[in-house]
Design a protein around this motif. Structure first.
Motif, short mmCIF file in Angstrom:
data_model
loop_
_atom_site.label_atom_id
_atom_site.label_comp_id
_atom_site.label_asym_id
_atom_site.label_seq_id
_atom_site.Cartn_x
_atom_site.Cartn_y
_atom_site.Cartn_z
N ILE B 264 -10.79 26.42 -12.95
CA ILE B 264 -11.26 27.43 -13.91
C ILE B 264 -12.12 26.76 -14.99
O ILE B 264 -11.71 25.78 -15.61
N PHE B 265 -13.30 27.31 -15.18
CA PHE B 265 -14.16 26.90 -16.30
C PHE B 265 -13.62 27.55 -17.58
O PHE B 265 -13.12 28.68 -17.55
N VAL B 266 -13.76 26.84 -18.69
CA VAL B 266 -13.43 27.44 -19.99
C VAL B 266 -14.67 27.33 -20.88
O VAL B 266 -15.21 26.24 -21.07
N THR B 267 -15.12 28.49 -21.40
CA THR B 267 -16.32 28.50 -22.24
C THR B 267 -16.07 29.30 -23.52
O THR B 267 -15.11 30.04 -23.62
N MET B 268 -17.00 29.13 -24.47
CA MET B 268 -17.00 29.98 -25.66
C MET B 268 -18.45 30.39 -25.93
O MET B 268 -19.36 29.57 -25.81
N GLY B 269 -18.65 31.65 -26.27
CA GLY B 269 -19.98 32.12 -26.65
C GLY B 269 -20.82 32.55 -25.47
O GLY B 269 -20.31 32.85 -24.39
N SER B 270 -22.15 32.52 -25.67
CA SER B 270 -23.08 33.18 -24.75
C SER B 270 -23.18 32.52 -23.38
O SER B 270 -23.65 33.13 -22.43
N ILE B 271 -22.77 31.25 -23.26
CA ILE B 271 -22.91 30.60 -21.95
C ILE B 271 -21.96 31.19 -20.91
O ILE B 271 -22.12 30.93 -19.72
N GLY B 272 -21.01 31.99 -21.36
CA GLY B 272 -20.07 32.60 -20.42
C GLY B 272 -20.77 33.33 -19.29
O GLY B 272 -20.36 33.24 -18.12
N GLU B 273 -21.85 34.05 -19.60
CA GLU B 273 -22.56 34.81 -18.57
C GLU B 273 -23.18 33.90 -17.52
O GLU B 273 -23.19 34.21 -16.33
N THR B 274 -23.70 32.77 -17.97
CA THR B 274 -24.32 31.81 -17.04
C THR B 274 -23.26 31.21 -16.13
O THR B 274 -23.46 31.06 -14.93
N VAL B 275 -22.13 30.87 -16.71
CA VAL B 275 -21.06 30.27 -15.91
C VAL B 275 -20.52 31.30 -14.91
O VAL B 275 -20.18 30.95 -13.78
N ALA B 276 -20.49 32.58 -15.31
CA ALA B 276 -20.04 33.62 -14.39
C ALA B 276 -20.93 33.65 -13.15
O ALA B 276 -20.45 33.83 -12.02
N MET B 277 -22.24 33.45 -13.34
CA MET B 277 -23.16 33.40 -12.19
C MET B 277 -22.83 32.22 -11.29
O MET B 277 -22.86 32.32 -10.06
N ALA B 278 -22.50 31.09 -11.94
CA ALA B 278 -22.13 29.89 -11.16
C ALA B 278 -20.84 30.14 -10.38
O ALA B 278 -20.71 29.70 -9.23
N VAL B 279 -19.90 30.86 -11.01
CA VAL B 279 -18.62 31.15 -10.34
C VAL B 279 -18.88 32.01 -9.09
O VAL B 279 -18.33 31.77 -8.02
N ASP B 280 -19.76 33.01 -9.23
CA ASP B 280 -20.11 33.85 -8.07
C ASP B 280 -20.67 33.00 -6.94
O ASP B 280 -20.32 33.16 -5.77
N GLU B 281 -21.57 32.10 -7.30
CA GLU B 281 -22.21 31.23 -6.31
C GLU B 281 -21.17 30.33 -5.63
O GLU B 281 -21.17 30.16 -4.41
N LEU B 282 -20.26 29.77 -6.45
CA LEU B 282 -19.21 28.89 -5.89
C LEU B 282 -18.29 29.67 -4.96
O LEU B 282 -17.87 29.16 -3.92
N ARG B 283 -17.99 30.92 -5.33
CA ARG B 283 -17.15 31.76 -4.48
C ARG B 283 -17.84 31.99 -3.13
O ARG B 283 -17.18 32.03 -2.09
N GLU B 284 -19.16 32.17 -3.17
CA GLU B 284 -19.91 32.35 -1.91
C GLU B 284 -19.82 31.12 -1.03
O GLU B 284 -19.89 31.20 0.19
N GLN B 285 -19.65 29.97 -1.69
CA GLN B 285 -19.49 28.72 -0.93
C GLN B 285 -18.02 28.46 -0.59
O GLN B 285 -17.64 27.34 -0.24
N ASP B 286 -17.19 29.50 -0.77
CA ASP B 286 -15.76 29.40 -0.49
C ASP B 286 -15.04 28.38 -1.37
O ASP B 286 -14.06 27.75 -0.95
N LYS B 287 -15.55 28.21 -2.59
CA LYS B 287 -14.88 27.31 -3.53
C LYS B 287 -14.11 28.17 -4.53
O LYS B 287 -14.62 29.19 -5.02
N SER B 288 -12.90 27.75 -4.82
CA SER B 288 -11.99 28.58 -5.60
C SER B 288 -12.22 28.40 -7.10
O SER B 288 -11.51 27.66 -7.77
N ALA B 289 -13.24 29.11 -7.61
CA ALA B 289 -13.61 28.95 -9.02
C ALA B 289 -13.34 30.23 -9.81
O ALA B 289 -13.38 31.33 -9.26
N GLY B 290 -13.05 30.06 -11.08
CA GLY B 290 -12.87 31.19 -11.99
C GLY B 290 -13.37 30.81 -13.37
O GLY B 290 -13.85 29.69 -13.59
N LEU B 291 -13.26 31.75 -14.30
CA LEU B 291 -13.81 31.51 -15.64
C LEU B 291 -12.91 32.13 -16.71
O LEU B 291 -12.50 33.29 -16.60
#
Lengths: 100, 392
Positions: B264-291
Motif C-alpha cells: 500500500i502506498f501512503v500519500t498526502m495531498g494532490s499526488i494521491g490522484e497520480t498514485v491512484a493511476m499507478a495503482v490501477d496500472e499495477l493491478r493490471e499487471q496483477d500486482k497487489s497494490a493499494g493506496l
C-alpha cells in the motif's frame, strides 16, 4: 488562569481556563514566588527594635507586621532576596539557607 | 446545492472564504498563495465582502493581527506559503495555545534554500508540532469544502482551535477545476455564527497570553494536547454533516483498492490522484497494490490508519519533505513508529520525491513499487530512505 485554588501548585491540567485566559484581574496574589527562594530571613527578636525598615524596603511587600509588633516575611511570597537583612539597622535579620 | 463552475482553485478558495462571511482577513501576499489574498482584497474593495482586510507588513504581523481579531470574537482568515509561514512561526504556536479558532490556508511550497517557489511539504512540516488541526486536500473541490469545514470545526465550542488547510502550491492553487459552489442556504445551515469561548471585552476585562511558570506550563501543555485530541469527534461530525449536505463524504484516511492489497502506498495531498493511476496500472499487471491517502494529519488518525493498512505486508510511504540527518521523511517516521511492535507489522520503505515541484508520474510510482520489492528482499532500516529520481 484557572479556578481559584490555594496556590498554583494545587492546580491540575483540568483546572485551567481554555487558553489559560486570566479572568479575575489582580490574581497575582495567588502567584507563589516563595519557591524561588534559596535563603530565608530569620529574625532574632531579642535584637529587633520593631522599626519596620525591613517592611519599607521589601520590594515584594512580602513583610507584614505581627500582632506583637514585630515584622515577619510571608514565605508564600518571600523570594529570599536578602534586602531586609541588608537594610536592618540592628542586624537582627540573618539569611539562612533553606536546607538548614 | 449550488452550481458547478470551472474556476481557478485559488479564486474558488477566496470565494469560499467570502461565503463563510469572515470578519477579518489579515495576510501578506506570497507565491503561490497570492491569488487567494488578491481576490479577497478585491472582494472587500468591491463591497462584496463586508470584512476588514488588513494589509499587514509581514506574515509575523498577519498572524499577530489574526490572534487579536480572533480574540475579540471576529471570524478570522489568513493564508500563506513557505517563507511566509516561517516568518509567522512564532505566532502560529501562540495561536494554538491561546485556543483561537483562526483558519489558515497553506499553499504548500518548499522552504528556501535554494530559493524555490514550487510545491512540496517542507513548509507545513516545519510547523508539524504547532498544535493546529492540520488537514490535506487533493482537489479544488476539497479545498472549497474544507474552507467551510475548517471554520465549522475551529469555532466549535468543543474545539476552539486553529485549523490549517493544506493545498499544494501551483498543482492546486493555479489550476482551473470544475468546482461545485455551495449555495448560501447550505452555508448558513452548515456554519453557525461564531460564538467564541473567550472574548476580549473592556466591560469584562481578561488577560490573554499571560506567562506561565514551570509550576503551570506542563499542565497548560497537557490541556492543549487534550483539546487537540478531543477535537476528533467534532472533526468527524463536521465531515459527516458536510457529506449529508453535499454528497461528498470525507474521512481522516481515504483508501483506494486497499482491501486485498499486499503493498500500500501512503500519500498526502494532490499526488494521491497520480498514485491512484499507478495503482490501477499495477493491478493490471496483477500486482497487489493499494493506496492510503492521509487527509487528517493532526490530530493523527491512529485507528483509521491501522484499520486501512490491515493485512498489508508492505507500506510505501511517500514523503515530500525530509528531516535532515534524521529518520527520513516525517510521514514515514511517524507511521513506522505507529506500527512498531504491533502484530503483523508491515515492512516500510520510504521515498522522498516531488521536492520543489519536480514532476512525479504514475510510471515513477510503479518504479518505486518495483524498487520496494527489491529493497524488501533484504533488510530495510529506518535510515534507508530513498531520494527518488536524484541524479547520481
Amino acid at each position: 488562569m484557572a479556578k481559584k485554588v490555594e496556590s498554583e501548585g494545587a492546580l491540575t491540567w483540568k483546572d485551567l481556563e481554555v487558553g489559560c485566559v486570566v479572568r479575575d484581574p489582580g490574581n497575582a496574589s495567588q502567584y507563589k514566588t516563595g519557591d524561588w527562594r534559596s535563603m530565608r530571613p530569620v529574625v532574632d527578636k531579642s535584637k529587633c527594635i520593631q522599626c519596620g525598615v525591613c517592611y519599607i524596603f521589601c520590594p515584594d511587600m512580602a513583610i507584614h507586621k505581627t500582632e506583637e509588633g514585630y515584622f515577619e516575611a510571608d514565605l508564600y511570597y518571600c523570594k529570599g532576596c536578602g534586602i531586609c537583612a541588608q537594610e536592618c539597622f540592628t542586624g537582627c535579620i540573618s539569611m539562612v539557607p533553606e536546607e538548614e | 446545492m449550488g452550481k458547478r463552475v470551472g474556476i481557478e482553485v485559488s479564486i474558488a478558495a477566496a470565494d469560499a472564504v467570502k461565503m463563510a462571511d469572515v470578519d477579518v482577513v489579515a495576510a501578506y501576499p506570497i507565491t503561490p498563495q497570492t491569488h487567494i489574498v488578491e481576490h479577497l482584497s478585491e472582494l472587500v474593495a468591491n463591497g462584496e465582502l463586508d470584512a476588514e482586510f488588513i494589509p499587514v507588513e509581514s506574515e509575523h504581523s498577519a498572524m499577530s493581527v489574526c490572534c487579536g481579531s480572533s480574540a475579540i470574537g471576529a471570524r478570522t482568515f489568513t493564508c500563506t506559503s513557505s517563507q511566509g509561514l516561517a516568518l509567522m512561526n512564532e505566532i502560529v504556536f501562540i495561536a494554538a495555545s491561546l485556543r483561537l479558532p483562526i483558519v489558515m490556508i497553506l499553499a504548500n511550497r518548499s522552504l528556501s534554500g535554494p530559493l524555490s517557489i514550487w510545491n512540496d511539504h517542507t513548509d507545513v512540516m516545519s510547523v508539524r508540532d504547532c498544535g493546529w488541526i492540520q488537514v490535506f486536500t487533493e482537489t479544488g473541490q476539497e479545498v472549497f469544502d474544507h474552507v467551510m469545514w475548517a471554520f465549522r470545526v475551529a469555532e466549535s465550542q468543543k474545539v476552539s482551535l486553529p485549523v490549517i488547510v493544506n493545498m499544494d502550491g501551483f498543482i492546486l492553487t493555479h489550476v482551473i477545476e470544475p468546482i461545485e459552489f455551495w449555495d448560501e442556504e447550505t452555508v448558513k445551515q452548515y456554519l453557525p455564527d461564531f460564538k467564541p469561548l473567550n472574548v476580549l471585552d473592556p466591560e469584562k476585562p481578561t488577560s490573554v497570553g499571560a506567562f506561565g511558570m514551570p509550576d503551570i506550563y506542563t499542565e497548560a501543555k497537557m490541556a492543549q494536547n487534550d483539546a487537540l485530541l478531543k477535537s476528533k469527534p467534532e472533526i468527524l461530525k463536521a465531515w459527516k454533516e458536510l457529506g449529508d449536505l453535499t454528497g461528498r463524504y470525507y474521512k481522516p484516511v481515504e483508501t483506494y483498492k486497499t482491501d486485498d492489497a499486499e503493498t500500500i502506498f501512503v500519500t498526502m495531498g494532490s499526488i494521491g490522484e497520480t498514485v491512484a493511476m499507478a495503482v490501477d496500472e499495477l493491478r493490471e499487471q496483477d500486482k497487489s497494490a493499494g493506496l492510503i491517502k492521509l487527509r487528517l494529519w493532526r490530530p493523527f488518525p491512529f485507528d483509521e490508519l491501522r484499520e486501512a493498512a490491515k493485512g498489508a505486508k508492505q507500506l510505501i510511504i511517500i514523503d515530500r519533505a525530509i528531516s535532515y540527518g534524521g529518520p527520513g521523511g516525517p510521514v514515514a517516521s511517524e507511521i513506522r513508529s505507529i506500527f512498531y511492535g504491533e502484530d503483523n507489522m508491515p515492512a516500510v520503505t520510504n521515498f522522498i520525491c516531488g521536492l520543489a515541484g519536480r514532476d512525479v508520474t504514475p510510471d515513477d510510482y510503479i518504479a518505486m513499487f518495483d524498487k520496494s520489492q527489491k529493497m524488501l528482499a533484504g533488510k530495510v532500516r529506518q535510515e534507508d530512505y530513498v531520494f527518488y529520481g536524484v541524479r547520481e
